[in-house]
Design a protein around this motif. Sequence first.
Motif, short mmCIF file in Angstrom:
data_model
loop_
_atom_site.label_atom_id
_atom_site.label_comp_id
_atom_site.label_asym_id
_atom_site.label_seq_id
_atom_site.Cartn_x
_atom_site.Cartn_y
_atom_site.Cartn_z
N VAL A 148 1.01 3.84 6.78
CA VAL A 148 1.80 3.14 6.92
C VAL A 148 1.91 2.12 8.09
CG1 VAL A 148 4.49 2.85 6.95
CG2 VAL A 148 3.64 4.35 5.26
N LYS A 149 1.81 2.86 9.16
CA LYS A 149 1.35 1.90 10.34
C LYS A 149 0.50 1.03 10.41
CE LYS A 149 2.50 5.66 13.63
NZ LYS A 149 1.85 6.48 14.78
N VAL B 126 -8.24 5.27 18.68
CA VAL B 126 -7.49 3.99 18.59
C VAL B 126 -8.21 3.04 17.46
CG1 VAL B 126 -7.13 1.56 19.61
CG2 VAL B 126 -7.22 3.76 21.28
N LEU B 127 -7.27 2.68 16.37
CA LEU B 127 -7.73 1.97 15.41
C LEU B 127 -7.52 0.35 15.75
CD1 LEU B 127 -6.30 3.91 12.48
CD2 LEU B 127 -8.57 4.30 13.48
N ARG B 128 -8.79 -0.48 15.72
CA ARG B 128 -8.49 -1.77 16.16
C ARG B 128 -8.90 -2.74 14.76
NH1 ARG B 128 -12.26 -0.56 20.85
NH2 ARG B 128 -10.58 -0.34 22.39
N ILE B 129 -7.79 -3.23 14.42
CA ILE B 129 -7.58 -4.13 13.24
C ILE B 129 -8.10 -5.47 13.55
CG2 ILE B 129 -5.98 -4.77 11.63
CD1 ILE B 129 -4.25 -2.53 12.16
N GLY B 130 -8.42 -6.30 12.59
CA GLY B 130 -9.08 -7.49 12.76
C GLY B 130 -8.29 -8.56 13.35
N MET C 292 -0.99 -4.77 9.66
CA MET C 292 -1.92 -5.66 8.95
C MET C 292 -1.10 -6.92 8.44
SD MET C 292 -4.96 -3.57 6.93
CE MET C 292 -6.38 -4.13 7.52
N LEU C 293 -0.01 -6.87 8.14
CA LEU C 293 0.96 -7.75 7.76
C LEU C 293 1.47 -8.71 8.66
CD1 LEU C 293 2.67 -5.93 4.65
CD2 LEU C 293 0.75 -7.41 4.62
N THR D 62 -6.58 -7.28 -2.56
CA THR D 62 -5.08 -7.50 -2.35
C THR D 62 -4.66 -6.49 -1.74
OG1 THR D 62 -4.37 -6.17 -4.46
CG2 THR D 62 -4.86 -8.40 -4.93
N ASN D 63 -3.06 -6.79 -1.34
CA ASN D 63 -2.29 -5.78 -0.61
C ASN D 63 -2.08 -4.41 -1.13
OD1 ASN D 63 -2.02 -7.46 1.74
ND2 ASN D 63 -0.21 -8.41 1.30
N LYS D 64 -2.02 -4.63 -2.30
CA LYS D 64 -1.61 -3.22 -3.32
C LYS D 64 -3.07 -2.39 -3.13
CE LYS D 64 0.04 -1.75 -7.55
NZ LYS D 64 0.67 -1.96 -8.87
#
Length: 76
Positions: A69-70, A43-47, A75-76, A2-4
């Motif tokens: 937080v970034k 550099v962080l690469r998100i899905g 991600m949202l 979950t997001n939490k």
Amino acid sequence: MTNKDLKQELKSVFRSYRRMNASTESRLSALGIKVARQRNHIVLRIGNGRHIPIACTGSDKREGLNIAVKIMKAML
């Protein structure tokens, strides 16, 4: 996850961030975040195709939580 749960895990990864090391990289890859090293940045690469540049070394104790937080916002 979950997001939490994701938020708590990111906070625990970056809570004491001073520099990117192998254990931090493996914890991020378990969350689906790829780490690419450049000269003075990482550099962080998100899905979802987003890229988040961060410094190789954190400037103060708040740096790691700001990075978390970034990532959550991206991600949202």
